[in-house]
Design a protein around this motif. Structure first.
Motif, short mmCIF file in Angstrom:
data_model
loop_
_atom_site.label_atom_id
_atom_site.label_comp_id
_atom_site.label_asym_id
_atom_site.label_seq_id
_atom_site.Cartn_x
_atom_site.Cartn_y
_atom_site.Cartn_z
N MET A 1 -3.02 -3.05 -12.11
CA MET A 1 -2.62 -3.30 -13.50
C MET A 1 -1.49 -2.36 -13.91
O MET A 1 -0.53 -2.79 -14.57
CB MET A 1 -3.83 -3.14 -14.43
CG MET A 1 -4.83 -4.27 -14.27
SD MET A 1 -6.41 -4.02 -15.10
CE MET A 1 -5.95 -3.61 -16.74
N LYS A 2 -1.56 -1.10 -13.51
CA LYS A 2 -0.49 -0.15 -13.83
C LYS A 2 0.81 -0.58 -13.16
O LYS A 2 1.88 -0.53 -13.77
CB LYS A 2 -0.86 1.26 -13.37
CG LYS A 2 -1.89 1.92 -14.24
CD LYS A 2 -2.19 3.32 -13.73
CE LYS A 2 -3.24 4.01 -14.56
NZ LYS A 2 -3.52 5.37 -14.05
N SER B 1 1.71 -3.54 -12.36
CA SER B 1 2.23 -4.77 -12.98
C SER B 1 2.98 -4.48 -14.27
O SER B 1 3.78 -5.29 -14.73
CB SER B 1 1.11 -5.78 -13.23
OG SER B 1 0.27 -5.34 -14.28
N ASP B 2 2.74 -3.31 -14.87
CA ASP B 2 3.44 -2.93 -16.09
C ASP B 2 4.83 -2.36 -15.84
O ASP B 2 5.61 -2.19 -16.77
CB ASP B 2 2.63 -1.91 -16.89
CG ASP B 2 1.43 -2.53 -17.57
OD1 ASP B 2 1.44 -3.76 -17.80
OD2 ASP B 2 0.47 -1.79 -17.88
N LEU B 3 5.14 -2.04 -14.58
CA LEU B 3 6.45 -1.50 -14.26
C LEU B 3 7.50 -2.60 -14.36
O LEU B 3 7.27 -3.74 -14.00
CB LEU B 3 6.46 -0.92 -12.84
CG LEU B 3 5.53 0.25 -12.59
CD1 LEU B 3 5.59 0.66 -11.13
CD2 LEU B 3 5.89 1.43 -13.49
N ARG B 4 8.63 -2.22 -14.85
CA ARG B 4 9.72 -3.18 -14.98
C ARG B 4 10.67 -3.00 -13.81
O ARG B 4 11.08 -1.88 -13.50
CB ARG B 4 10.47 -2.97 -16.29
CG ARG B 4 9.60 -3.12 -17.52
CD ARG B 4 9.21 -4.58 -17.74
NE ARG B 4 8.44 -4.72 -18.95
CZ ARG B 4 7.18 -5.08 -18.96
NH1 ARG B 4 6.55 -5.32 -17.85
NH2 ARG B 4 6.55 -5.23 -20.10
#
Length: 83
Positions: free
Chosen positions: A60-61, A63-66
């Motif tokens: 989940m962490k 997946s938050d990266l751009r």
């Protein structure tokens, strides 16, 4: 081992292998050399639920990266070469 069992025990079997000195990669086997990392290998080898929870949180962490694209970044076709 059938595929259903390997999916259910994903992570746990890997960490048990590390405890037995059977890490697939040398770099991963080195997790047994550090006191803190050895602790987590032992925990994950004995607690499938803990590994799955921590793995899910890590995904989940991530997946938050751009992803940075031009002009601030680049997507490489070959990770060993900078364009």
């Amino acid at each position: 081992m059938d595929s259903g069992e390997s999916l259910t025990n994903f992570g746990t079997l890997h960490h048990r292998g590390l405890l037995q000195g059977k890490g697939i990669l040398y770099a991963v086997q080195q997790l047994m050399e550090g006191e803190k990392t050895r602790y987590w290998v032992q925990e994950y080898a004995s607690n499938r639920t803990l590994f799955h929870q921590d793995f899910a949180l890590a995904m989940m962490k991530l997946s938050d990266l751009r992803v940075l694209t031009k002009p601030m970044g680049q997507i490489r076709r070959s990770c060993s070469k900078v364009a």
